[in-house]
Design a protein around this motif. Structure first.
Motif, PDB file in Angstrom:
ATOM      1  N   GLU A 266       0.830  -1.202   0.000  1.00  0.00           N
ATOM      2  CA  GLU A 266       0.000   0.000   0.000  1.00  0.00           C
ATOM      3  C   GLU A 266       0.866   1.255   0.000  1.00  0.00           C
ATOM      4  N   GLY A 267       0.498   2.203  -0.860  1.00  0.00           N
ATOM      5  CA  GLY A 267       1.199   3.474  -0.934  1.00  0.00           C
ATOM      6  C   GLY A 267       2.490   3.449  -1.723  1.00  0.00           C
ATOM      7  N   SER A 268       2.803   2.327  -2.314  1.00  0.00           N
ATOM      8  CA  SER A 268       4.062   2.200  -3.057  1.00  0.00           C
ATOM      9  C   SER A 268       3.871   2.657  -4.503  1.00  0.00           C
ATOM     10  N   PRO A 269       4.968   2.966  -5.204  1.00  0.00           N
ATOM     11  CA  PRO A 269       4.861   3.273  -6.635  1.00  0.00           C
ATOM     12  C   PRO A 269       4.243   2.123  -7.428  1.00  0.00           C
ATOM     13  N   SER A 270       4.468   0.902  -6.963  1.00  0.00           N
ATOM     14  CA  SER A 270       3.889  -0.251  -7.659  1.00  0.00           C
ATOM     15  C   SER A 270       2.367  -0.263  -7.544  1.00  0.00           C
ATOM     16  N   GLU A 271       1.846   0.220  -6.416  1.00  0.00           N
ATOM     17  CA  GLU A 271       0.391   0.286  -6.279  1.00  0.00           C
ATOM     18  C   GLU A 271      -0.178   1.273  -7.295  1.00  0.00           C
ATOM     19  N   THR A 272       0.487   2.406  -7.476  1.00  0.00           N
ATOM     20  CA  THR A 272       0.045   3.382  -8.483  1.00  0.00           C
ATOM     21  C   THR A 272       0.112   2.780  -9.875  1.00  0.00           C
ATOM     22  N   ALA A 273       1.208   2.078 -10.177  1.00  0.00           N
ATOM     23  CA  ALA A 273       1.354   1.463 -11.493  1.00  0.00           C
ATOM     24  C   ALA A 273       0.291   0.397 -11.732  1.00  0.00           C
ATOM     25  N   LEU A 274      -0.039  -0.368 -10.686  1.00  0.00           N
ATOM     26  CA  LEU A 274      -1.054  -1.412 -10.841  1.00  0.00           C
ATOM     27  C   LEU A 274      -2.432  -0.797 -11.068  1.00  0.00           C
ATOM     28  N   ARG A 275      -2.720   0.332 -10.413  1.00  0.00           N
ATOM     29  CA  ARG A 275      -3.996   1.013 -10.641  1.00  0.00           C
ATOM     30  C   ARG A 275      -4.077   1.531 -12.071  1.00  0.00           C
ATOM     31  N   LEU A 276      -2.965   2.062 -12.575  1.00  0.00           N
ATOM     32  CA  LEU A 276      -2.942   2.524 -13.965  1.00  0.00           C
ATOM     33  C   LEU A 276      -3.170   1.365 -14.931  1.00  0.00           C
ATOM     34  N   LEU A 277      -2.573   0.204 -14.605  1.00  0.00           N
ATOM     35  CA  LEU A 277      -2.754  -0.976 -15.456  1.00  0.00           C
ATOM     36  C   LEU A 277      -4.205  -1.445 -15.419  1.00  0.00           C
ATOM     37  N   ALA A 278      -4.848  -1.338 -14.253  1.00  0.00           N
ATOM     38  CA  ALA A 278      -6.249  -1.728 -14.148  1.00  0.00           C
ATOM     39  C   ALA A 278      -7.125  -0.816 -15.000  1.00  0.00           C
ATOM     40  N   VAL A 279      -6.841   0.493 -14.999  1.00  0.00           N
ATOM     41  CA  VAL A 279      -7.587   1.432 -15.841  1.00  0.00           C
ATOM     42  C   VAL A 279      -7.361   1.099 -17.307  1.00  0.00           C
ATOM     43  N   TRP A 280      -6.128   0.860 -17.671  1.00  0.00           N
ATOM     44  CA  TRP A 280      -5.797   0.507 -19.055  1.00  0.00           C
ATOM     45  C   TRP A 280      -6.516  -0.768 -19.476  1.00  0.00           C
TER      46      TRP A 280
END
Length: 306
Positions: A266-280
């Motif tokens: 939680e709160g990591s750059p990987s969490e942000t990247a995974l959210r972007l991948l989910a949107v994509w």
């Protein structure tokens, strides 16, 4: 064609002897050139408290009727972990007609509809179901976006071992491809020991062995690893690096199937990247389309470098 259990047993025991040094086992090394690395058969027999002839018969696979006490003693002497110990017992015990019947009955791999719905509902978590021989049986859209477009592949290619060793895109996807390849080979060897009568296992191993030296090298290590938990660093062509853990849930009514779900800090750059991948993924998944596994694949496959 089936796995040669006697040959596999001998190779497994020799590989485990080779990783032990006399001083590690509390034995004196009186010098002299050793023809093989690690412990000699005589030294292993001494540590296990069995006769040399008894151990030699075990390692050479002359019979598969060894007592549990002998196998326990050998396992302790070789310092086998729980996974390796179970592998030894499966290889060193007779394969009964009942075992063959269960083997044939479990050849057909089917994923329950409820499990498929569970994958679909976990839209923000890359998740898939892996079965015998590392076959990927079901997945959700985020797993397809993270790893590969499973739905665009023929069923035979939906296999983790084939993908890791034969798909060039996987080499750039995993930051430590060699580590991932070793883990997949170790899991495949464990599965092969569980199902020595499965010709599909033999066919897969022969195919990968013929494809190049890399699989042969890691296969010769005789590593065993169950799929439980861990982490991998992905280098994704769309969202960049993702440091993801994974947890594995094995189905109680079908131990050959395992649900693998990725986790992220939680709160990591990987969490942000995974959210972007989910949107994509949502933007590139059709609203309507065929049901079944193909419906879980994204329509745009990432173009990976290399």
């Amino acid at each position: 064609m089936a796995l040669d259990r006697r040959a596999e047993l001998g190779e497994f025991l020799r590989s485990r002897r080779a990783r032990l040094r006399p001083e590690d086992a509390g034995l004196h090394d009186y010098g002299g050139r050793r023809r093989v690395p690690g412990l000699r058969r005589e030294e292993l027999a001494l540590l296990a408290g069995v006769s040399v002839d008894h151990y030699v018969r075990l390692e050479q696979g002359r019979t598969l009727h060894f007592s549990e006490a002998v196998l326990d003693a050998v396992a302790r002497a070789l310092r086998l972990d729980e996974v390796e110990r179970g592998h030894l017992y499966r290889l060193a015990r007779p394969w009964s007609e009942a075992d063959h019947s269960r083997e044939e009955a479990s050849r057909s791999q089917r994923v329950r509809p409820g499990l498929r719905r569970l994958l679909d509902s976990a839209a923000d978590v890359p998740a898939y179901v892996v079965g015998r021989n590392t076959d990927v049986l079901a997945w959700n859209g985020l797993a397809a976006a993270l790893i590969t477009d499973f739905g665009a592949l023929p069923p035979r290619r939906r296999n983790l071992a084939r993908l890791v060793f034969l798909d060039e895109g996987m080499r750039s996807l995993y930051a430590d491809w060699r580590g991932k390849a070793g883990d997949v080979a170790a899991y495949l060897r464990l599965d092969a020991g569980r199902h020595p009568g499965d010709p599909d296992t033999v066919e897969l191993i022969e195919e990968l062995s013929a494809a190049g030296p890399e699989f042969r090298e890691v296969w010769a290590e005789h590593r065993l690893k169950d799929k439980t938990h861990g982490r991998y660093l992905y280098r994704h062509p769309v969202v960049g690096e993702l440091d993801l853990g994974f947890e594995t849930l094995r189905l109680p009514d079908d131990p050959d199937q395992a649900l693998v779900a990725h986790t992220v800090e939680e709160g990591s750059p990987s969490e942000t990247a995974l959210r972007l991948l989910a949107v994509w993924t949502r933007e590139n998944t059709p609203v309507d389309g065929p049901r079944g596994p193909e419906a879980r694949a994204v329509t745009v496959r990432p173009v990976r470098p290399g």
